[in-house]
Design a protein around this motif. Structure first.
Motif, PDB file in Angstrom:
ATOM      1  N   GLU A 118       0.834  -1.203   0.000  1.00 21.72           N
ATOM      2  CA  GLU A 118       0.000   0.000   0.000  1.00 21.72           C
ATOM      3  C   GLU A 118       0.870   1.255   0.000  1.00 21.72           C
ATOM      4  O   GLU A 118       1.792   1.382   0.804  1.00 21.72           O
ATOM      5  N   THR A 119       0.561   2.176  -0.924  1.00 24.82           N
ATOM      6  CA  THR A 119       1.341   3.411  -1.026  1.00 24.82           C
ATOM      7  C   THR A 119       0.491   4.679  -1.005  1.00 24.82           C
ATOM      8  O   THR A 119       1.050   5.767  -0.975  1.00 24.82           O
ATOM      9  N   HIS A 120      -0.838   4.559  -1.054  1.00 22.47           N
ATOM     10  CA  HIS A 120      -1.643   5.776  -1.058  1.00 22.47           C
ATOM     11  C   HIS A 120      -1.527   6.453   0.305  1.00 22.47           C
ATOM     12  O   HIS A 120      -1.860   5.854   1.335  1.00 22.47           O
ATOM     13  N   PRO A 121      -1.031   7.688   0.335  1.00 23.49           N
ATOM     14  CA  PRO A 121      -0.775   8.355   1.618  1.00 23.49           C
ATOM     15  C   PRO A 121      -1.978   8.439   2.545  1.00 23.49           C
ATOM     16  O   PRO A 121      -1.820   8.365   3.764  1.00 23.49           O
ATOM     17  N   ALA A 122      -3.186   8.583   1.990  1.00 23.51           N
ATOM     18  CA  ALA A 122      -4.378   8.676   2.841  1.00 23.51           C
ATOM     19  C   ALA A 122      -4.662   7.367   3.566  1.00 23.51           C
ATOM     20  O   ALA A 122      -5.365   7.354   4.572  1.00 23.51           O
ATOM     21  N   ALA A 123      -4.105   6.258   3.076  1.00 23.46           N
ATOM     22  CA  ALA A 123      -4.336   4.945   3.692  1.00 23.46           C
ATOM     23  C   ALA A 123      -3.184   4.522   4.600  1.00 23.46           C
ATOM     24  O   ALA A 123      -3.141   3.387   5.045  1.00 23.46           O
ATOM     25  N   LEU A 124      -2.274   5.449   4.882  1.00 22.02           N
ATOM     26  CA  LEU A 124      -1.099   5.108   5.686  1.00 22.02           C
ATOM     27  C   LEU A 124      -1.093   5.867   7.006  1.00 22.02           C
ATOM     28  O   LEU A 124      -1.553   7.004   7.090  1.00 22.02           O
ATOM     29  N   THR A 125      -0.535   5.210   8.025  1.00 20.98           N
ATOM     30  CA  THR A 125      -0.433   5.789   9.359  1.00 20.98           C
ATOM     31  C   THR A 125       1.006   5.659   9.852  1.00 20.98           C
ATOM     32  O   THR A 125       1.786   4.890   9.312  1.00 20.98           O
ATOM     33  N   GLY A 126       1.318   6.384  10.915  1.00 18.92           N
ATOM     34  CA  GLY A 126       2.642   6.295  11.516  1.00 18.92           C
ATOM     35  C   GLY A 126       3.603   7.307  10.928  1.00 18.92           C
ATOM     36  O   GLY A 126       3.211   8.267  10.269  1.00 18.92           O
ATOM     37  N   LYS A 127       4.879   7.080  11.202  1.00 21.02           N
ATOM     38  CA  LYS A 127       5.951   7.944  10.713  1.00 21.02           C
ATOM     39  C   LYS A 127       7.078   7.060  10.204  1.00 21.02           C
ATOM     40  O   LYS A 127       7.304   5.969  10.715  1.00 21.02           O
ATOM     41  N   ASN A 128       7.766   7.547   9.192  1.00 19.45           N
ATOM     42  CA  ASN A 128       8.886   6.816   8.627  1.00 19.45           C
ATOM     43  C   ASN A 128       9.915   6.505   9.722  1.00 19.45           C
ATOM     44  O   ASN A 128      10.244   7.389  10.503  1.00 19.45           O
ATOM     45  N   PRO A 129      10.394   5.305   9.858  1.00 12.80           N
ATOM     46  CA  PRO A 129      10.230   4.126   9.020  1.00 12.80           C
ATOM     47  C   PRO A 129       9.120   3.179   9.495  1.00 12.80           C
ATOM     48  O   PRO A 129       8.960   2.095   8.947  1.00 12.80           O
ATOM     49  N   ASP A 130       8.348   3.608  10.477  1.00 14.04           N
ATOM     50  CA  ASP A 130       7.306   2.753  11.061  1.00 14.04           C
ATOM     51  C   ASP A 130       5.931   3.106  10.495  1.00 14.04           C
ATOM     52  O   ASP A 130       5.034   3.534  11.220  1.00 14.04           O
ATOM     53  N   ILE A 131       5.768   2.882   9.196  1.00 15.53           N
ATOM     54  CA  ILE A 131       4.516   3.206   8.519  1.00 15.53           C
ATOM     55  C   ILE A 131       3.706   1.932   8.321  1.00 15.53           C
ATOM     56  O   ILE A 131       4.237   0.915   7.876  1.00 15.53           O
ATOM     57  N   LEU A 132       2.438   2.008   8.668  1.00 13.90           N
ATOM     58  CA  LEU A 132       1.503   0.898   8.453  1.00 13.90           C
ATOM     59  C   LEU A 132       0.304   1.413   7.676  1.00 13.90           C
ATOM     60  O   LEU A 132      -0.102   2.560   7.844  1.00 13.90           O
ATOM     61  N   CYS A 133      -0.269   0.549   6.859  1.00 14.09           N
ATOM     62  CA  CYS A 133      -1.529   0.894   6.226  1.00 14.09           C
ATOM     63  C   CYS A 133      -2.623   0.731   7.277  1.00 14.09           C
ATOM     64  O   CYS A 133      -2.427   0.099   8.325  1.00 14.09           O
ATOM     65  N   ILE A 134      -3.765   1.294   6.988  1.00 16.23           N
ATOM     66  CA  ILE A 134      -4.884   1.240   7.932  1.00 16.23           C
ATOM     67  C   ILE A 134      -5.310  -0.206   8.187  1.00 16.23           C
ATOM     68  O   ILE A 134      -5.623  -0.577   9.323  1.00 16.23           O
ATOM     69  N   GLU A 135      -5.286  -1.041   7.143  1.00 13.38           N
ATOM     70  CA  GLU A 135      -5.697  -2.436   7.325  1.00 13.38           C
ATOM     71  C   GLU A 135      -4.768  -3.168   8.284  1.00 13.38           C
ATOM     72  O   GLU A 135      -5.238  -3.893   9.178  1.00 13.38           O
ATOM     73  N   HIS A 136      -3.457  -2.993   8.144  1.00 12.78           N
ATOM     74  CA  HIS A 136      -2.531  -3.661   9.067  1.00 12.78           C
ATOM     75  C   HIS A 136      -2.637  -3.072  10.468  1.00 12.78           C
ATOM     76  O   HIS A 136      -2.511  -3.799  11.458  1.00 12.78           O
ATOM     77  N   GLN A 137      -2.878  -1.787  10.563  1.00 10.78           N
ATOM     78  CA  GLN A 137      -3.081  -1.175  11.875  1.00 10.78           C
ATOM     79  C   GLN A 137      -4.325  -1.781  12.537  1.00 10.78           C
ATOM     80  O   GLN A 137      -4.292  -2.126  13.723  1.00 10.78           O
ATOM     81  N   CYS A 138      -5.396  -1.932  11.766  1.00 11.48           N
ATOM     82  CA  CYS A 138      -6.620  -2.549  12.304  1.00 11.48           C
ATOM     83  C   CYS A 138      -6.342  -3.967  12.800  1.00 11.48           C
ATOM     84  O   CYS A 138      -6.780  -4.349  13.889  1.00 11.48           O
ATOM     85  N   MET A 139      -5.629  -4.749  11.993  1.00 13.18           N
ATOM     86  CA  MET A 139      -5.333  -6.129  12.385  1.00 13.18           C
ATOM     87  C   MET A 139      -4.481  -6.179  13.645  1.00 13.18           C
ATOM     88  O   MET A 139      -4.725  -7.017  14.528  1.00 13.18           O
ATOM     89  N   GLU A 140      -3.502  -5.279  13.768  1.00 14.11           N
ATOM     90  CA  GLU A 140      -2.677  -5.238  14.983  1.00 14.11           C
ATOM     91  C   GLU A 140      -3.513  -4.891  16.203  1.00 14.11           C
ATOM     92  O   GLU A 140      -3.206  -5.317  17.307  1.00 14.11           O
ATOM     93  N   GLN A 141      -4.559  -4.083  16.017  1.00 17.19           N
ATOM     94  CA  GLN A 141      -5.434  -3.678  17.112  1.00 17.19           C
ATOM     95  C   GLN A 141      -6.639  -4.608  17.255  1.00 17.19           C
ATOM     96  O   GLN A 141      -7.573  -4.302  17.986  1.00 17.19           O
ATOM     97  N   GLU A 142      -6.599  -5.736  16.523  1.00 18.02           N
ATOM     98  CA  GLU A 142      -7.662  -6.740  16.543  1.00 18.02           C
ATOM     99  C   GLU A 142      -9.032  -6.142  16.204  1.00 18.02           C
ATOM    100  O   GLU A 142     -10.049  -6.473  16.808  1.00 18.02           O
ATOM    101  N   ARG A 143      -9.029  -5.231  15.215  1.00 10.83           N
ATOM    102  CA  ARG A 143     -10.261  -4.655  14.684  1.00 10.83           C
ATOM    103  C   ARG A 143     -10.414  -5.135  13.247  1.00 10.83           C
ATOM    104  O   ARG A 143      -9.459  -5.562  12.615  1.00 10.83           O
ATOM    105  N   SER A 144     -11.597  -5.029  12.735  1.00 12.90           N
ATOM    106  CA  SER A 144     -11.857  -5.459  11.362  1.00 12.90           C
ATOM    107  C   SER A 144     -11.155  -4.536  10.372  1.00 12.90           C
ATOM    108  O   SER A 144     -11.235  -3.310  10.502  1.00 12.90           O
ATOM    109  N   PRO A 145     -10.496  -5.105   9.350  1.00 10.78           N
ATOM    110  CA  PRO A 145      -9.879  -4.283   8.304  1.00 10.78           C
ATOM    111  C   PRO A 145     -10.871  -3.913   7.197  1.00 10.78           C
ATOM    112  O   PRO A 145     -10.484  -3.427   6.145  1.00 10.78           O
TER     113      PRO A 145
END
Length: 164
Positions: A33-60
């Motif tokens: 994933e590279t679309h900036p609106a779908a990314l969270t965090g700060k370089n070099p610890d960038i996650l897409c929203i879907e992976h962030q959801c999965m890490e937080q045990e929420r639905s992606p």
């Protein structure tokens, strides 16, 4: 994915995203994933929203209003969170009176439905085929370096002619 519409806000949003992510060519550290609106965090610890959801045990998967919430609050479609963020970002480039439809105009509602459908089509085309031109051009560069500028003749490629 760049907007269909003429929007000075698009460039401002991208610049803000790059500053927020602290990099000009961001990507999720766990997927492509590279679309900036779908990314969270700060370089070099960038996650897409879907992976962030999965890490937080929420639905992606999230609910999206293709015509915008103000035009059709009841109609939603379930889509991956990254695509939802991308489509929501594209809606920000719509004319504000179409997105917000303050007077409930049926013409603005219809315009929003068409814009939403076009955005979904663009997303599908970009996600499925967007990588192909770069891949083909890169492969052509490598074949040109290894075999020569007319590599297709050397390999006996008899593909269809592109001339009329």
């Amino acid at each position: 994915m760049e907007p269909f519409y003429d929007s000075s806000d698009y460039e401002v949003r991208r610049q803000n995203d790059y500053e927020r992510l602290e990099i000009r060519d961001p990507a999720c550290s766990k997927c492509s994933e590279t679309h900036p609106a779908a990314l969270t965090g700060k370089n070099p610890d960038i996650l897409c929203i879907e992976h962030q959801c999965m890490e937080q045990e929420r639905s992606p998967v999230q609910k999206h209003h293709p015509s915008g919430h103000h035009n059709d609050p009841a109609f939603t479609v379930s889509i991956p969170a990254n695509d939802h963020a991308t489509l929501t970002d594209l809606q920000r480039d719509w004319p504000i009176n179409t997105l917000r439809n303050p007077h409930g105009s049926p013409l603005r509602k219809a315009a929003a439905a068409v814009r939403g459908f076009l955005d979904v089509l663009r997303l599908i085309i970009d996600r499925i085929f967007g990588w192909v031109p770069d891949y083909l051009e890169s492969l052509d560069n490598k074949l040109t370096i290894r075999i020569g500028p007319e590599w297709w003749n050397t390999l006996g490629y008899e593909g269809e002619s592109t001339s009329c």
